[in-house]
Design a protein around this motif. Structure first.
Motif, mmCIF file in Angstrom:
data_model
loop_
_atom_site.group_PDB
_atom_site.id
_atom_site.type_symbol
_atom_site.label_atom_id
_atom_site.label_comp_id
_atom_site.label_asym_id
_atom_site.label_seq_id
_atom_site.Cartn_x
_atom_site.Cartn_y
_atom_site.Cartn_z
ATOM 1 N N ARG A 1 -58.338 11.738 -126.462
ATOM 2 C CA ARG A 1 -57.685 12.995 -126.835
ATOM 3 C C ARG A 1 -56.546 13.224 -125.844
ATOM 4 N N LEU A 2 -55.774 14.260 -126.031
ATOM 5 C CA LEU A 2 -54.678 14.522 -125.102
ATOM 6 C C LEU A 2 -55.240 14.773 -123.702
ATOM 7 N N ALA A 3 -54.750 13.988 -122.756
ATOM 8 C CA ALA A 3 -55.219 14.100 -121.372
ATOM 9 C C ALA A 3 -54.032 14.320 -120.443
ATOM 10 N N ILE A 4 -54.300 14.984 -119.325
ATOM 11 C CA ILE A 4 -53.300 15.129 -118.267
ATOM 12 C C ILE A 4 -53.745 14.239 -117.114
ATOM 13 N N VAL A 5 -52.792 13.483 -116.575
ATOM 14 C CA VAL A 5 -53.076 12.553 -115.490
ATOM 15 C C VAL A 5 -52.408 13.076 -114.223
ATOM 16 N N LYS A 6 -53.202 13.211 -113.152
ATOM 17 C CA LYS A 6 -52.702 13.756 -111.887
ATOM 18 C C LYS A 6 -52.740 12.643 -110.841
ATOM 19 N N VAL A 7 -51.557 12.266 -110.351
ATOM 20 C CA VAL A 7 -51.424 11.130 -109.440
ATOM 21 C C VAL A 7 -50.645 11.535 -108.190
ATOM 22 N N PRO A 8 -51.089 11.124 -106.985
ATOM 23 C CA PRO A 8 -50.284 11.394 -105.785
ATOM 24 C C PRO A 8 -48.892 10.769 -105.907
ATOM 25 N N GLU A 9 -47.869 11.531 -105.538
ATOM 26 C CA GLU A 9 -46.506 11.006 -105.589
ATOM 27 C C GLU A 9 -46.304 9.893 -104.561
ATOM 28 N N LYS A 10 -45.321 9.050 -104.805
ATOM 29 C CA LYS A 10 -45.029 7.942 -103.901
ATOM 30 C C LYS A 10 -44.473 8.433 -102.570
ATOM 31 N N ARG B 1 -44.011 11.861 -101.514
ATOM 32 C CA ARG B 1 -44.655 13.062 -100.950
ATOM 33 C C ARG B 1 -46.123 13.046 -101.349
ATOM 34 N N LYS B 2 -46.938 12.500 -100.451
ATOM 35 C CA LYS B 2 -48.351 12.281 -100.772
ATOM 36 C C LYS B 2 -49.091 13.593 -101.066
ATOM 37 N N ILE B 3 -48.590 14.705 -100.506
ATOM 38 C CA ILE B 3 -49.294 15.979 -100.715
ATOM 39 C C ILE B 3 -49.013 16.560 -102.093
ATOM 40 N N GLU B 4 -47.981 16.040 -102.767
ATOM 41 C CA GLU B 4 -47.658 16.514 -104.110
ATOM 42 C C GLU B 4 -48.234 15.551 -105.143
ATOM 43 N N ARG B 5 -48.531 16.099 -106.334
ATOM 44 C CA ARG B 5 -49.058 15.249 -107.398
ATOM 45 C C ARG B 5 -48.056 15.153 -108.539
ATOM 46 N N ALA B 6 -47.889 13.937 -109.033
ATOM 47 C CA ALA B 6 -47.110 13.726 -110.247
ATOM 48 C C ALA B 6 -48.052 13.896 -111.435
ATOM 49 N N PHE B 7 -47.528 14.400 -112.537
ATOM 50 C CA PHE B 7 -48.341 14.629 -113.730
ATOM 51 C C PHE B 7 -47.714 13.906 -114.918
ATOM 52 N N PHE B 8 -48.560 13.357 -115.760
ATOM 53 C CA PHE B 8 -48.064 12.907 -117.057
ATOM 54 C C PHE B 8 -49.181 13.029 -118.086
ATOM 55 N N TYR B 9 -48.829 12.844 -119.345
ATOM 56 C CA TYR B 9 -49.765 13.099 -120.439
ATOM 57 C C TYR B 9 -49.951 11.830 -121.264
ATOM 58 N N ALA B 10 -51.154 11.655 -121.789
ATOM 59 C CA ALA B 10 -51.451 10.487 -122.625
ATOM 60 C C ALA B 10 -52.593 10.826 -123.565
ATOM 61 N N SER B 11 -52.506 10.312 -124.783
ATOM 62 C CA SER B 11 -53.569 10.541 -125.777
ATOM 63 C C SER B 11 -54.399 9.291 -126.042
ATOM 64 N N THR B 12 -53.921 8.155 -125.561
ATOM 65 C CA THR B 12 -54.612 6.881 -125.767
ATOM 66 C C THR B 12 -54.470 6.030 -124.513
ATOM 67 N N PRO B 13 -55.322 5.004 -124.361
ATOM 68 C CA PRO B 13 -55.165 4.083 -123.232
ATOM 69 C C PRO B 13 -53.794 3.419 -123.204
ATOM 70 N N LYS B 14 -53.279 3.091 -124.387
ATOM 71 C CA LYS B 14 -51.957 2.452 -124.482
ATOM 72 C C LYS B 14 -50.863 3.386 -123.963
ATOM 73 N N GLU B 15 -50.945 4.651 -124.368
ATOM 74 C CA GLU B 15 -49.944 5.622 -123.927
ATOM 75 C C GLU B 15 -50.035 5.841 -122.414
ATOM 76 N N PHE B 16 -51.257 5.832 -121.884
ATOM 77 C CA PHE B 16 -51.452 5.953 -120.430
ATOM 78 C C PHE B 16 -50.677 4.844 -119.710
ATOM 79 N N LYS B 17 -50.852 3.626 -120.173
ATOM 80 C CA LYS B 17 -50.198 2.481 -119.544
ATOM 81 C C LYS B 17 -48.675 2.602 -119.622
ATOM 82 N N GLU B 18 -48.169 3.004 -120.776
ATOM 83 C CA GLU B 18 -46.724 3.126 -120.965
ATOM 84 C C GLU B 18 -46.128 4.203 -120.046
#
Length: 362
Positions: free
Chosen positions: A151-160, A162-179
């Motif tokens: 389902r639609l998911a939000i991905v929270k990842v430490p930035e390259k 600024r480690k204290i900040e998180r980058a966000f992106f969205y994906a609905s499938t494993p394929k979209e996550f990878k892209e």
């Protein structure tokens, strides 16, 4: 560290309220002044002008350090103790000083529970997710790996950078996550290594509400200071464009918090916020006695079914100065506007008056 020992040489009538010069120092100092306290700010060289020049009147004592982490050096600690400082933690304090330094080296009384600050981190045992589950507060479904995304998911990842900040992106499938992940790696926003630390959770479709709260050990009451929502760059800039221009841009947006704005909630739904806060406070008393002292925030969203889901918890001053002038909820209780800084100062003043200061510090 026992609170009684930390306070052993303090003179109650000379208590000063201290804060690190970042994040929410202005609102904490302003609130302290409203209640008649002197203030102390610890600044880092090169980042002190806001406090030492532009808002100098808010601070009676300025301690200037080469770097924020020097606050745990013995000479700085002695300076703070000589000033009878009760320190109010903010997010910058946690990030720049570190949890080991706060728990083991910073022998200055902290307004709040210093041992709960680390529970904001997703990679620590008995963290905020653990506490929310124990409190039976609705949270988004968490996916253990990209392959589980259904389902639609939000991905929270430490930035390259600024480690204290998180980058966000969205994906609905494993394929979209990878892209989406590869797009951000190529742009230098995240790394393959940081992707391993990503939190993947269901995206809750609803209206965002950050509930800013305060638990008092003196009265065992919870105050709702008010609600806010975040202003984020460059997400807000992209969303200001018409849809076809957004698509033409084809850039990975970043949710970098740059500000807040105050909001209110439909009155019939406020009880849900108090119920969630009460369960959270009770859970913290059991898991991290004496509990979540003072300021905290439950950050979440209300769905179309009017369910309140929490996806983040702040275990300290939330850093949203818009709450005091925009929120009516403290006026309903106290007959005046009360922001986070003033509520902290009110608690410290009451604790001094009742000779119970050791109950609100750790």
């Amino acid at each position: 560290m026992k609170a009684e020992k930390l306070l052993s040489n303090y003179e109650p009538h000379k208590i000063r309220i201290g804060v690190l010069g970042s994040h929410s120092a202005l609102e904490i100092a302003h609130g302290a002044k409203q209640e008649g306290f002197q203030t102390v700010v610890v600044c880092q060289k090169g980042r002190e002008k806001t406090y030492a020049k532009h808002y100098r009147k808010l601070f009676d004592h300025i301690i200037l350090l080469d770097k924020f982490s020097d606050i745990v050096k013995e000479e700085t600690i002695q300076q703070l103790r000589q000033l009878n400082t009760v320190f109010v933690p903010n997010r910058s304090f946690s990030v720049y000083v570190g949890y080991d330094g706060i728990e083991e080296k910073f022998s200055v009384p902290i307004m709040g529970n210093r041992y709960m600050l680390k529970t904001e981190e997703r990679n620590t045992p008995r963290n905020q997710y653990y506490l929310l589950q124990k409190a039976e507060i609705p949270t988004p479904k968490t996916f253990k790996s990209p392959e589980e995304i259904d389902r639609l998911a939000i991905v929270k990842v430490p930035e390259k950078e600024r480690k204290i900040e998180r980058a966000f992106f969205y994906a609905s499938t494993p394929k979209e996550f990878k892209e989406q992940a590869e797009k951000r790696i190529k742009k230098g926003i995240i790394t393959q290594e940081s992707l391993k630390q990503a939190v993947i959770e269901e995206y809750v479709l609803g209206a965002k509400f950050n509930a800013n709260l305060f638990w008092s050990p003196l009265t065992d009451e919870i105050d709702l200071l008010g609600f806010d929502k975040r202003i984020q760059t460059d997400l807000d800039g992209v969303l200001d464009l018409p849809a076809n221009e957004q698509q033409e841009l084809n850039i990975p947006t970043q949710n970098i918090e740059i500000g807040h704005m105050g909001v209110t909630m439909r009155e019939s739904q406020i009880e849900k916020i108090f119920e969630a806060a009460e369960r959270f406070v009770d859970t913290c008393k059991n898991e991290y006695p004496p509990g979540i002292i003072g300021l905290f925030a439950l950050q979440g969203a209300v769905t179309k079914n009017l369910d309140f889901y929490v996806f983040d918890v702040s275990m300290r001053s939330p850093g949203c100065p818009c709450v005091e002038p925009t929120s009516p909820y403290m006026k309903y209780k106290y007959g005046m506007e009360v922001g986070p800084g003033r509520r902290v100062a009110m608690e410290i003043k009451q604790a001094i008056k009742q000779n119970r200061l050791e109950e609100i510090v750790t």
